[in-house]
Write an enzyme that holds these catalytic residues in place. Sequence first.
Site, short mmCIF file in Angstrom:
data_model
loop_
_atom_site.label_atom_id
_atom_site.label_comp_id
_atom_site.label_asym_id
_atom_site.label_seq_id
_atom_site.Cartn_x
_atom_site.Cartn_y
_atom_site.Cartn_z
CD GLU A 19 -0.63 -7.87 8.14
OE1 GLU A 19 -1.40 -7.17 8.82
OE2 GLU A 19 0.04 -8.80 8.62
N GLY A 28 -8.28 -6.73 -0.57
CA GLY A 28 -7.97 -8.01 0.07
C GLY A 28 -8.99 -9.09 -0.28
CD GLU A 42 -8.90 1.78 6.66
OE1 GLU A 42 -9.10 1.31 5.53
OE2 GLU A 42 -7.85 1.58 7.29
N GLY A 65 -0.92 -6.52 -10.17
CA GLY A 65 -1.27 -7.29 -8.96
C GLY A 65 -2.12 -8.49 -9.33
CB CYS A 96 -3.32 -0.11 8.70
SG CYS A 96 -1.70 -0.49 9.34
CB ALA A 119 -0.89 -0.02 1.24
CG PHE A 120 -0.81 5.38 -0.17
CD1 PHE A 120 -0.44 6.43 0.66
CD2 PHE A 120 -2.13 4.94 -0.11
CE1 PHE A 120 -1.35 7.03 1.52
CE2 PHE A 120 -3.05 5.51 0.75
CZ PHE A 120 -2.65 6.56 1.56
N GLY A 130 -3.24 -3.62 2.00
CA GLY A 130 -4.05 -2.56 1.39
C GLY A 130 -5.46 -2.59 1.94
CE LYS A 132 0.50 -3.58 -7.60
NZ LYS A 132 0.64 -2.12 -7.46
CB THR A 156 -11.38 -4.42 3.69
OG1 THR A 156 -10.71 -4.18 4.94
CG2 THR A 156 -12.28 -5.63 3.83
P1 NAD Z 1 -5.30 -0.25 -2.03
O1 NAD Z 1 -6.09 -1.42 -1.63
O2 NAD Z 1 -5.92 0.77 -2.90
O3 NAD Z 1 -3.95 -0.73 -2.80
C1 NAD Z 1 -3.00 -1.55 -2.16
C2 NAD Z 1 -2.21 -2.31 -3.21
O4 NAD Z 1 -3.06 -3.28 -3.82
C3 NAD Z 1 -1.68 -1.45 -4.36
O5 NAD Z 1 -0.37 -1.87 -4.68
C4 NAD Z 1 -2.65 -1.75 -5.49
O6 NAD Z 1 -2.10 -1.56 -6.78
C5 NAD Z 1 -2.97 -3.21 -5.23
N1 NAD Z 1 -4.26 -3.69 -5.77
C6 NAD Z 1 -5.43 -3.03 -5.83
N2 NAD Z 1 -6.39 -3.81 -6.37
C7 NAD Z 1 -5.81 -5.01 -6.63
C8 NAD Z 1 -6.28 -6.24 -7.19
N3 NAD Z 1 -7.55 -6.38 -7.59
N4 NAD Z 1 -5.42 -7.26 -7.30
C9 NAD Z 1 -4.14 -7.14 -6.90
N5 NAD Z 1 -3.62 -5.98 -6.38
C10 NAD Z 1 -4.46 -4.94 -6.24
O7 NAD Z 1 -4.78 0.42 -0.67
P2 NAD Z 1 -4.02 1.80 -0.43
O8 NAD Z 1 -4.97 2.93 -0.64
O9 NAD Z 1 -2.72 1.82 -1.15
O10 NAD Z 1 -3.66 1.69 1.13
C11 NAD Z 1 -4.53 2.02 2.17
C12 NAD Z 1 -5.18 0.79 2.77
O11 NAD Z 1 -4.18 -0.14 3.19
C13 NAD Z 1 -5.96 1.10 4.03
O12 NAD Z 1 -7.16 0.37 4.01
C14 NAD Z 1 -5.05 0.62 5.16
O13 NAD Z 1 -5.72 0.33 6.35
C15 NAD Z 1 -4.44 -0.57 4.52
N6 NAD Z 1 -3.18 -0.94 5.17
C16 NAD Z 1 -3.19 -2.02 6.01
C17 NAD Z 1 -2.03 -2.37 6.70
C18 NAD Z 1 -2.02 -3.54 7.65
O14 NAD Z 1 -0.94 -3.97 8.02
N7 NAD Z 1 -3.15 -4.06 8.07
C19 NAD Z 1 -0.85 -1.64 6.50
C20 NAD Z 1 -0.88 -0.56 5.62
C21 NAD Z 1 -2.05 -0.23 4.97
#
Ligand code: NAD
Length: 518
Positions: free
Chosen positions: A269, A252, A403, A231, A303, A166-167, A247, A191, A249
């Site tokens: 996560e 996920g 969230e 991804g 997160c 995630a970013f 990233g 990635k 939910t």
């Molecule tokens: P996001 O879900 O938009 O993206 C995360 C990653 O998933 C990116 O690299 C994206 O390109 C990839 N992705 C998106 N759709 C996909 C798919 N269909 N198949 C495969 N890959 C895919 O999340 P974000 O905006 O970058 O990050 C914020 C989120 O991450 C928040 O919900 C935060 O709570 C969560 N986060 C959780 C933890 C933890 O340890 N629990 C840690 C950091 C961030």
Amino acid sequence: MTTTTSQFGIKEALAQLGVKDINEGTSTGLHHFANGEILESFSPVDGKLIGSVKMSTSQDYEKAILSATAAFKTFRLMPAPQRGEIVRQFGEKLRQNKEALGKLVSYEMGKSLQEGYGEVQEMIDICDFAVGLSRQLHGLTMHSERPGHRMYEQYHPMGVVGIISAFNFPVAVWAWNTALAWICGDVCIWKPSEKTPLCGIACQNIIAEVIKENNLPEGISCLINGDYKLGELMTSDTRIPLISATGSTRMGKIVAQAVAARLGKSLLELGGNNAIIVTPDADIKMTVIGAVFGAVGTAGQRCTSTRRLIIHESVFEKVKDAIVSAYKQLKIGNPLDENNHVGPLIDTDAVKMYSAALDKVVEEGGTILVEGGVLTGEGYESGCYVKPAIALAQNSFEIVQHETFAPVLYLIKYSGDVDNALEYQNGVGQGLSSAIMTNNLREAERFLSVVGSDCGIANVNIGTSGAEIGGAFGGEKDTGGGRESGSDAWKIYMRRQTNTINYTTSLPLAQGIKFDLQ
Ligand code: NAD
């Protein structure tokens, strides 16, 4: 670099890390496969273009997987303590690059400089942890029920580990995974988020040096840059036995299904909706510091950020007034300036989600206690700076159940005993981090008991935000159930094998089953 800023030494940091714009040639790192469309990285700090890089195509992806698969064949044969030595050297390089990488994290992601350095420190810490662990990948031995038999279990590496991150933690999450995966004998394809591609290149350049200096196969660490489509290639690929995805939910749930459909393993996560319970016995001063840092730190984009404060009615007014007054002291601005407490959100889409959440809480009957709003004018040109806001709300509101990745804090009142607060605390879909502020032993132990918090992390007299690498990190329910980092989280990166050895001249069967041949 086509456009960049020299402020706070970012230009120097990029040069030190070998991160180049496409117009300056390719970045120095080995095994960064990228020949596709251009991906521009703009800083949320000042809205400027930091650099443009190429995305990876499906052909690049194929090259990465072939390279990783080939590297695994030799890397798995290296004794684990020697792999630990590689990770030790990686940790040393991170120490040398801490300032430069911390600055890039801060500038590309928008978190404070202190948190940028902290993120690199977390990478160093996990390297140290992994080095020690490389001599402790222990399996158990068991007593066999059959005479003259020995039984034990051992752990072997899995193969290629696919890391999707995630970013908001653009470098540490990769290190949490790679440091452990490498000592376990796995190789990695990463990635990073499409919002922070330069952090990915910087990290790849650092590990590439270590790989080169040790004459190891380059495919041990592969980088691909791009969006969710890359991804998707990873999650459906049977050559990747383990996908570690961090990233939302939403993401996920898609990843989990794709990986499960091919019976792969996933480590998820995902999002949190973290609460602090404030009981009548709470230390109010500590509560205010923990809650404010948890809610506004990283502009509410952790997160583990604190999203809900569940406060007992007897101390509600006192806590509310103290927090509202603390919010008045917050300085919002460039996160590289250490005088500021709150930096920008990642982009203007995140700003829209923040504004929509504030509208929605009012629509649902909530009351705004600290006004939010988008900041404009000098220093706020990126359009990503918002005011941390507080609203009085009900736990059942739809928006509270959700969230919102921004500095919006909901205050929720409870009455009666701590079980009522726990009902609110646990009454959301997510289960990442939780905390109780109390000096009452009974309340604290109840919170930690089987009927207490249902989260992966439960803290007493500490806020929800942040964690040390020594413990296993992750959460339950919509947070995905994965555990990374410390404790025995390494086990997910290995396959377990049970071995039984017969050192007699007869072949007794288990459970006393008789099977005699003449
Ligand atoms: P996001 O879900 O938009 O993206 C995360 C990653 O998933 C990116 O690299 C994206 O390109 C990839 N992705 C998106 N759709 C996909 C798919 N269909 N198949 C495969 N890959 C895919 O999340 P974000 O905006 O970058 O990050 C914020 C989120 O991450 C928040 O919900 C935060 O709570 C969560 N986060 C959780 C933890 C933890 O340890 N629990 C840690 C950091 C961030």
